[in-house]
Design a protein around this motif. Structure first.
Motif, short mmCIF file in Angstrom:
data_model
loop_
_atom_site.label_atom_id
_atom_site.label_comp_id
_atom_site.label_asym_id
_atom_site.label_seq_id
_atom_site.Cartn_x
_atom_site.Cartn_y
_atom_site.Cartn_z
N LEU A 55 0.85 -1.18 0.00
CA LEU A 55 0.00 0.00 0.00
C LEU A 55 0.89 1.24 0.00
O LEU A 55 2.05 1.16 0.41
CB LEU A 55 -0.88 0.02 1.25
CG LEU A 55 -1.85 -1.14 1.44
CD1 LEU A 55 -2.52 -1.05 2.80
CD2 LEU A 55 -2.88 -1.15 0.33
N PRO A 56 0.36 2.38 -0.42
CA PRO A 56 1.19 3.59 -0.36
C PRO A 56 1.74 3.87 1.04
O PRO A 56 2.86 4.34 1.19
CB PRO A 56 0.24 4.69 -0.82
CG PRO A 56 -0.76 3.99 -1.67
CD PRO A 56 -0.94 2.63 -1.04
N SER A 57 0.97 3.54 2.06
CA SER A 57 1.39 3.86 3.43
C SER A 57 1.93 2.66 4.20
O SER A 57 2.36 2.81 5.34
CB SER A 57 0.22 4.46 4.21
OG SER A 57 -0.82 3.50 4.31
N LEU A 58 1.92 1.47 3.62
CA LEU A 58 2.34 0.28 4.34
C LEU A 58 2.93 -0.75 3.38
O LEU A 58 2.28 -1.16 2.43
CB LEU A 58 1.14 -0.34 5.08
CG LEU A 58 1.38 -1.63 5.86
CD1 LEU A 58 2.33 -1.37 7.03
CD2 LEU A 58 0.06 -2.19 6.35
N GLN A 59 4.16 -1.17 3.67
CA GLN A 59 4.84 -2.21 2.89
C GLN A 59 5.23 -3.32 3.85
O GLN A 59 6.01 -3.10 4.78
CB GLN A 59 6.11 -1.65 2.23
CG GLN A 59 5.87 -0.46 1.33
CD GLN A 59 5.25 -0.86 0.02
OE1 GLN A 59 5.64 -1.86 -0.58
NE2 GLN A 59 4.29 -0.08 -0.45
#
Length: 122
Positions: A55-59
């Motif tokens: 996700l853009p905010s979570l890898q």
């Protein structure tokens, strides 16, 4: 975290419990169309499967998430892990997460079709 080289497979067939880990990893990846799927088996024989989260905010790598799921369920150690991937190397963060709970746990690395490519034991 540095990536880990995958040694060539020296065994052609896994035992039933380890083959189940590869099947679970493949299923987790395929269910959501993720880059990788992973699964782990804890000290009580319970299994946990996960897919890569990007996700853009979570890898989060598939192995990291599978380990986190095991820890959240109370696992204190890991017996084995598996990852289904097209990558040429095992991601360092996932490898480190498995080693946090299973210093000697084998990590079976399989192609997306389930063919065992190698086992990381260090």
């Amino acid at each position: 975290m540095p990536e880990k080289t995958i040694p060539d497979a020296t065994e052609t067939e896994l035992g039933a419990e380890d083959a189940k880990l590869v099947t679970l990893a493949r299923g987790a990846r395929a269910r959501v169309g993720a880059a990788e799927g992973a699964s782990v088996r804890d000290q009580d024989g319970r299994t946990y499967a996960a897919a890569t989260v990007a996700l853009p905010s979570l890898q989060v790598t598939a192995l990291q998430l599978a380990v986190a799921s095991a820890v959240a369920a109370g696992a204190q150690s890991l017996e084995a892990a598996a990852v289904a991937t097209a990558a040429e190397t095992l991601d360092g963060a996932g490898h480190a997460a498995v080693r946090d709970l299973g210093a000697g746990a084998p990590i079976y690395v399989a192609d997306l079709d389930g063919t065992l490519r190698g086992t990381v034991t260090e």
